[in-house]
Write an enzyme that holds these catalytic residues in place. Structure first.
Site, PDB file in Angstrom:
ATOM      1  CE  LYS A  14     -99.536   1.911  15.937  1.00 65.94           C
ATOM      2  NZ  LYS A  14     -98.376   2.747  16.573  1.00 65.94           N
ATOM      3  NE  ARG A  89     -99.859  -2.257  21.350  1.00 68.14           N
ATOM      4  CZ  ARG A  89     -99.702  -0.992  21.817  1.00 68.14           C
ATOM      5  NH1 ARG A  89     -98.555  -0.710  22.626  1.00 68.14           N
ATOM      6  NH2 ARG A  89    -100.420   0.007  21.476  1.00 68.14           N
ATOM      7  NE  ARG A 128    -100.356  10.895  20.539  1.00 74.83           N
ATOM      8  CZ  ARG A 128    -100.229   9.587  20.219  1.00 74.83           C
ATOM      9  NH1 ARG A 128    -100.539   9.142  18.950  1.00 74.83           N
ATOM     10  NH2 ARG A 128     -99.983   8.479  21.257  1.00 74.83           N
ATOM     11  NE  ARG A 134    -102.675   8.467  24.272  1.00 78.78           N
ATOM     12  CZ  ARG A 134    -102.268   7.654  23.368  1.00 78.78           C
ATOM     13  NH1 ARG A 134    -102.692   7.850  21.957  1.00 78.78           N
ATOM     14  NH2 ARG A 134    -101.582   6.594  23.749  1.00 78.78           N
ATOM     15  NE  ARG A 146     -96.732   5.061  24.998  1.00 80.01           N
ATOM     16  CZ  ARG A 146     -97.188   6.319  24.245  1.00 80.01           C
ATOM     17  NH1 ARG A 146     -97.005   7.592  24.537  1.00 80.01           N
ATOM     18  NH2 ARG A 146     -97.869   6.301  23.390  1.00 80.01           N
TER      19      ARG A 146
END
Length: 191
Positions: A14, A89, A128, A134, A146
């Site tokens: 995204k 969401r 990532r 993160r 998640r």
């Protein structure tokens, strides 16, 4: 005003596609993740609490997010449109967003949903996590939590927008440019 939702699980691309779509169509990017990360980076009370929730793989409360979105819309009265990334969401958030947009005399034109396999998502997020810093991208169990949270709570948003014939599924695996071309084709058909 042309508003669209770019939809997909964590790691679906995204963020990458949002940047390209914003540049091409002149839309204002509205990423609730970016808004929240800004709060976390600034260590605001909201940011501290949001980080605790996000580190468990859970979602931040609706009223907080809707408030941030309302402020962002008000701060950009001359925008050509908005690209919603990572929001709504839940179906409750989708209804709240539609009501908010109606008050502001606009609506969602289309929801583009990126379709990516779970194994590809885990691979992308772990990669990532190596470079992003993160904490929610470094633990495979948190990543899978998640993705499960997304599937359990978020996919109903597509069902909600399907009622209004606004959902288009787009293959989210392949080259960045091929995915971008497919997204552009769908947007251009509705502008």
């Amino acid at each position: 005003m042309f508003n669209l939702i770019l939809f997909g699980p964590p790691g679906s691309g995204k963020g990458t596609q949002s940047e390209k779509l914003i540049a091409k169509f002149g839309l204002k990017h509205l990423s609730t993740g970016d808004l929240l990360r800004s709060e976390i980076a600034n260590q605001t009370p909201l940011g501290v609490e949001a980080k605790k929730i996000m580190d468990k793989g859970q979602l931040v409360p609706d009223e907080v997010v809707i408030g941030m979105i309302s402020s962002a819309l008000d701060a950009n009265p001359n925008a050509k449109g908005f690209l919603f990334d990572g929001f709504p969401r839940t179906s409750a958030q989708a209804e709240a967003l539609d009501k908010l947009l109606e008050l502001k005399k606009t609506s969602i034109a289309i929801m583009l949903a990126l379709n990516v396999s779970e194994e590809e998502l885990v691979k992308r997020l772990m990669k990532r996590g190596e470079t992003s810093g993160r904490s929610d991208d470094t633990n495979e169990n948190v990543i899978r939590a998640r993705i499960t949270e997304y599937r359990n709570k978020t996919e109903v948003v597509a069902d909600y927008y399907n009622n209004f014939d606004k959902v288009v599924m787009v293959k989210g695996e392949g080259s960045v440019d091929d995915i971008f071309a497919a997204l552009c084709k769908e947007i251009e058909a509705r502008m």
